[in-house]
Design a protein around this motif. Structure first.
Motif, PDB file in Angstrom:
ATOM      1  N   PHE A   1      -1.051  -7.552   3.716  1.00  0.00           N
ATOM      2  CA  PHE A   1      -1.579  -6.411   2.819  1.00  0.00           C
ATOM      3  C   PHE A   1      -1.393  -7.514   1.527  1.00  0.00           C
ATOM      4  O   PHE A   1      -2.568  -7.435   0.916  1.00  0.00           O
ATOM      5  CB  PHE A   1      -0.861  -5.426   2.746  1.00  0.00           C
TER       6      PHE A   1
ATOM      7  N   TYR B   1       0.830  -0.931   0.128  1.00  0.00           N
ATOM      8  CA  TYR B   1       0.119   0.130   0.032  1.00  0.00           C
ATOM      9  C   TYR B   1       0.927   1.167  -0.007  1.00  0.00           C
ATOM     10  O   TYR B   1       1.488   1.544   0.961  1.00  0.00           O
ATOM     11  CB  TYR B   1      -0.927   0.015   1.226  1.00  0.00           C
TER      12      TYR B   1
ATOM     13  N   VAL C   1      -4.716   1.724  -4.567  1.00  0.00           N
ATOM     14  CA  VAL C   1      -3.444   1.813  -3.755  1.00  0.00           C
ATOM     15  C   VAL C   1      -2.667   2.978  -4.117  1.00  0.00           C
ATOM     16  O   VAL C   1      -2.265   3.685  -3.343  1.00  0.00           O
ATOM     17  CB  VAL C   1      -2.840   0.609  -3.857  1.00  0.00           C
TER      18      VAL C   1
ATOM     19  N   LYS D   1      -3.357  -1.355   5.477  1.00  0.00           N
ATOM     20  CA  LYS D   1      -2.278  -0.533   4.675  1.00  0.00           C
ATOM     21  C   LYS D   1      -0.813  -0.846   5.363  1.00  0.00           C
ATOM     22  O   LYS D   1      -0.007  -0.877   4.465  1.00  0.00           O
ATOM     23  CB  LYS D   1      -2.621   1.077   5.176  1.00  0.00           C
TER      24      LYS D   1
END
Length: 185
Positions: free
Chosen positions: A104, A14, A152, A99
């Motif tokens: 992730f 992210y 993102v 994040k």
């Protein structure tokens, strides 16, 4: 840009794109739209060829059913506004909660898979649809990658816009043909 996208897919993180120039972002947006459409058209041609050569009966598609029941403007509203907003909130919105997580990348790909396979509901359920489902939802899986990348890098609004533009290019001609009362297929 393609190199950045492929590097992201190898190890999704992210990370906001620090370039805030609107012209740059629009250029990236259009490139991703073209790539997403190219992948979808390739998968669409592959699916059509497979359906024809294997004699697959996939039943009626949800869009055909929708077009028979509702006015064309409602399909356009649903596909270009409602679906992009809701689907991006559900399938890409939660990425922000991961994040800074070491998971992730797993969450990113799980959401892509759920997004893609959610679209199998566009087909009438059958054994053939189940068996061929990975290929049938390949266009949604591939666009999900582009939408996730843009979400993102640029934010949720950009992913919604890309999703809306993508659906407009695919659904717009069908709606236009229906408005002009031209028989499809």
């Amino acid at each position: 840009m393609l190199g950045t996208f492929l590097a992201f897919l190898k190890k999704p993180v992210y990370e906001d794109d620090l370039n805030r120039d609107f012209t740059y972002r629009i250029m990236v947006f259009w490139r991703l739209l073209v790539l997403a459409l190219l992948f979808s058209f390739v998968f669409g041609i592959l699916n059509a060829g497979l359906k024809q050569t294997m004699g697959l009966d996939l039943g009626k598609h949800a869009i055909d059913d929708f077009m028979e029941r509702y006015p064309p403007w409602l399909l356009l509203l649903a596909a270009v506004i409602l679906a992009p907003v809701l689907e991006e909130l559900v399938f890409r919105g939660p990425l922000v909660f991961f994040k800074n997580s070491r998971f992730f990348d797993v969450v990113f790909y799980v959401l892509i898979l759920v997004f893609g396979f959610y679209h199998i509901t566009n087909f009438e359920w059958s054994r053939e649809v189940f068996l061929w489902s990975p290929l049938l939802v390949a266009p949604q899986l591939s666009v999900g990658l582009f939408l996730g990348f843009l979400r993102v890098r640029f934010g949720l609004k950009w992913a919604i816009a890309l999703h809306a533009a993508y659906n407009l290019v695919l659904i717009g001609p069908l709606v236009l043909l229906q408005l002009l009362d031209i028989e499809i297929g």
